[in-house]
Write a protein that holds these residues in place. Sequence first.
Motif, PDB file in Angstrom:
ATOM      1  N   LYS A  24     -25.790  46.605  38.910  1.00 40.08           N
ATOM      2  CA  LYS A  24     -24.933  45.737  38.466  1.00 40.08           C
ATOM      3  C   LYS A  24     -23.837  46.359  37.479  1.00 40.08           C
ATOM      4  O   LYS A  24     -22.875  45.671  37.273  1.00 40.08           O
ATOM      5  N   ALA A  25     -24.005  47.696  37.259  1.00 37.81           N
ATOM      6  CA  ALA A  25     -22.863  48.503  36.343  1.00 37.81           C
ATOM      7  C   ALA A  25     -21.783  48.889  37.157  1.00 37.81           C
ATOM      8  O   ALA A  25     -20.684  49.454  36.703  1.00 37.81           O
ATOM      9  N   LEU A  26     -22.049  48.835  38.473  1.00 42.87           N
ATOM     10  CA  LEU A  26     -21.099  49.414  39.336  1.00 42.87           C
ATOM     11  C   LEU A  26     -19.941  48.654  39.618  1.00 42.87           C
ATOM     12  O   LEU A  26     -19.950  47.567  39.801  1.00 42.87           O
ATOM     13  N   ARG A  27     -18.669  49.160  39.346  1.00 35.63           N
ATOM     14  CA  ARG A  27     -17.553  48.229  39.555  1.00 35.63           C
ATOM     15  C   ARG A  27     -17.067  48.300  40.884  1.00 35.63           C
ATOM     16  O   ARG A  27     -15.929  49.040  41.207  1.00 35.63           O
ATOM     17  N   PHE A  28     -17.540  47.449  41.792  1.00 33.95           N
ATOM     18  CA  PHE A  28     -16.796  47.170  43.206  1.00 33.95           C
ATOM     19  C   PHE A  28     -15.762  46.210  43.131  1.00 33.95           C
ATOM     20  O   PHE A  28     -15.821  45.456  42.193  1.00 33.95           O
ATOM     21  N   LEU A  66     -21.997  44.666  34.481  1.00 33.53           N
ATOM     22  CA  LEU A  66     -23.045  44.902  33.420  1.00 33.53           C
ATOM     23  C   LEU A  66     -22.369  46.234  32.531  1.00 33.53           C
ATOM     24  O   LEU A  66     -22.110  47.163  33.265  1.00 33.53           O
ATOM     25  N   VAL A  67     -22.139  46.061  31.206  1.00 32.95           N
ATOM     26  CA  VAL A  67     -21.648  47.070  30.475  1.00 32.95           C
ATOM     27  C   VAL A  67     -22.631  47.982  29.686  1.00 32.95           C
ATOM     28  O   VAL A  67     -22.743  49.096  29.550  1.00 32.95           O
ATOM     29  N   GLY A  68     -23.826  47.159  29.182  1.00 31.03           N
ATOM     30  CA  GLY A  68     -24.890  47.852  28.429  1.00 31.03           C
ATOM     31  C   GLY A  68     -25.836  46.965  27.816  1.00 31.03           C
ATOM     32  O   GLY A  68     -25.712  45.671  28.104  1.00 31.03           O
ATOM     33  N   GLY A 121     -32.871  43.830  23.685  1.00 29.41           N
ATOM     34  CA  GLY A 121     -33.024  43.200  25.124  1.00 29.41           C
ATOM     35  C   GLY A 121     -31.862  42.537  25.455  1.00 29.41           C
ATOM     36  O   GLY A 121     -31.912  41.998  26.701  1.00 29.41           O
ATOM     37  N   ASN A 122     -30.769  42.360  24.841  1.00 28.27           N
ATOM     38  CA  ASN A 122     -29.505  41.438  25.179  1.00 28.27           C
ATOM     39  C   ASN A 122     -28.834  42.441  26.196  1.00 28.27           C
ATOM     40  O   ASN A 122     -28.690  43.610  26.162  1.00 28.27           O
ATOM     41  N   THR A 123     -28.191  41.941  27.050  1.00 29.26           N
ATOM     42  CA  THR A 123     -27.379  42.527  28.069  1.00 29.26           C
ATOM     43  C   THR A 123     -25.910  42.083  27.780  1.00 29.26           C
ATOM     44  O   THR A 123     -25.512  40.650  27.564  1.00 29.26           O
ATOM     45  N   TYR A 124     -24.912  42.871  27.940  1.00 27.06           N
ATOM     46  CA  TYR A 124     -23.384  42.745  27.620  1.00 27.06           C
ATOM     47  C   TYR A 124     -22.655  43.005  28.951  1.00 27.06           C
ATOM     48  O   TYR A 124     -22.786  43.810  29.661  1.00 27.06           O
ATOM     49  N   TRP A 125     -21.857  41.953  29.252  1.00 22.70           N
ATOM     50  CA  TRP A 125     -21.238  41.978  30.511  1.00 22.70           C
ATOM     51  C   TRP A 125     -19.609  41.701  30.412  1.00 22.70           C
ATOM     52  O   TRP A 125     -19.092  41.263  29.225  1.00 22.70           O
ATOM     53  N   GLU A 126     -18.930  42.130  31.399  1.00 18.50           N
ATOM     54  CA  GLU A 126     -17.637  42.055  31.104  1.00 18.50           C
ATOM     55  C   GLU A 126     -17.261  41.285  32.579  1.00 18.50           C
ATOM     56  O   GLU A 126     -17.965  41.588  33.623  1.00 18.50           O
ATOM     57  N   PHE A 127     -16.323  40.376  32.604  1.00 15.39           N
ATOM     58  CA  PHE A 127     -15.812  39.883  33.794  1.00 15.39           C
ATOM     59  C   PHE A 127     -14.435  39.170  33.874  1.00 15.39           C
ATOM     60  O   PHE A 127     -13.855  39.182  32.720  1.00 15.39           O
ATOM     61  N   ARG A 128     -14.032  39.020  35.112  1.00 18.36           N
ATOM     62  CA  ARG A 128     -12.669  38.297  35.074  1.00 18.36           C
ATOM     63  C   ARG A 128     -12.873  36.981  35.839  1.00 18.36           C
ATOM     64  O   ARG A 128     -13.605  36.478  36.546  1.00 18.36           O
ATOM     65  N   LEU A 129     -11.886  36.178  35.256  1.00 20.24           N
ATOM     66  CA  LEU A 129     -11.925  34.949  35.874  1.00 20.24           C
ATOM     67  C   LEU A 129     -11.294  34.787  37.236  1.00 20.24           C
ATOM     68  O   LEU A 129     -11.624  33.968  38.116  1.00 20.24           O
ATOM     69  N   ALA A 130     -10.306  35.638  37.489  1.00 16.35           N
ATOM     70  CA  ALA A 130      -9.464  35.841  38.674  1.00 16.35           C
ATOM     71  C   ALA A 130      -9.319  37.353  38.728  1.00 16.35           C
ATOM     72  O   ALA A 130      -8.772  37.999  37.911  1.00 16.35           O
TER      73      ALA A 130
END
Length: 193
Positions: free
Chosen positions: A18-22, A29-31, A36-45
């Motif tokens: 999930k951390a791979l940036r395809f 996934l950032v870390g 046990g919390n996971t931290y994510w980055e995402f784009r709306l578009a």
Amino acid sequence: MSNTKPVGTVRKAWYQWKALRFPWRKRFLVGLDLQGNTYWEFRLARGDPSLPDSRFRRIVSYPRSTHYSEVKVPPQWHQWLRYQRERAPTLDEQASDVARQERVKVLAAEADARWEAKPSLLDVPGREKGQPVPTLDTGRTQPQERVARESPTPNELGDVTRQKDDPWKRPQASAPGETWQPEAWTPTPARKG
């Protein structure tokens, strides 16, 4: 402070995937933290990064078993979520911060114990908790007290002492408004008509 088990091999492999940036992914996934919390980055578009919708958003995802009142986000991750730090904190950095917090708690407990051992001005005489404080010899340091102690008092000379007026005693009322007290009041019935 960490209340979770170590991450297993299957879950670790899933996190790495999930951390791979395809390029076709919107969410990465950032870390994770020690709770046990996971931290994510995402784009709306996808698209031009200067557009408002293509800017990365940052979120935290809690384990399903965690109640919302039990969620604790560490300060380092909170800074990352608010864009106050560029890079996400590592697990080593989080573990060293937890160890630092434990050291601070121990030092604070030692400081509290030292503070409790000192005598306080609020202690009742004869029941001091700390070490005894030597009494001050005010006769040496303040000669006016020594002179007052050595001079005979009017009672010793047989004089009748007048009682001084207490400065905090309530003064006698001098104006009529100072003795006024409210009385019961019953309104008269209104006339209908």
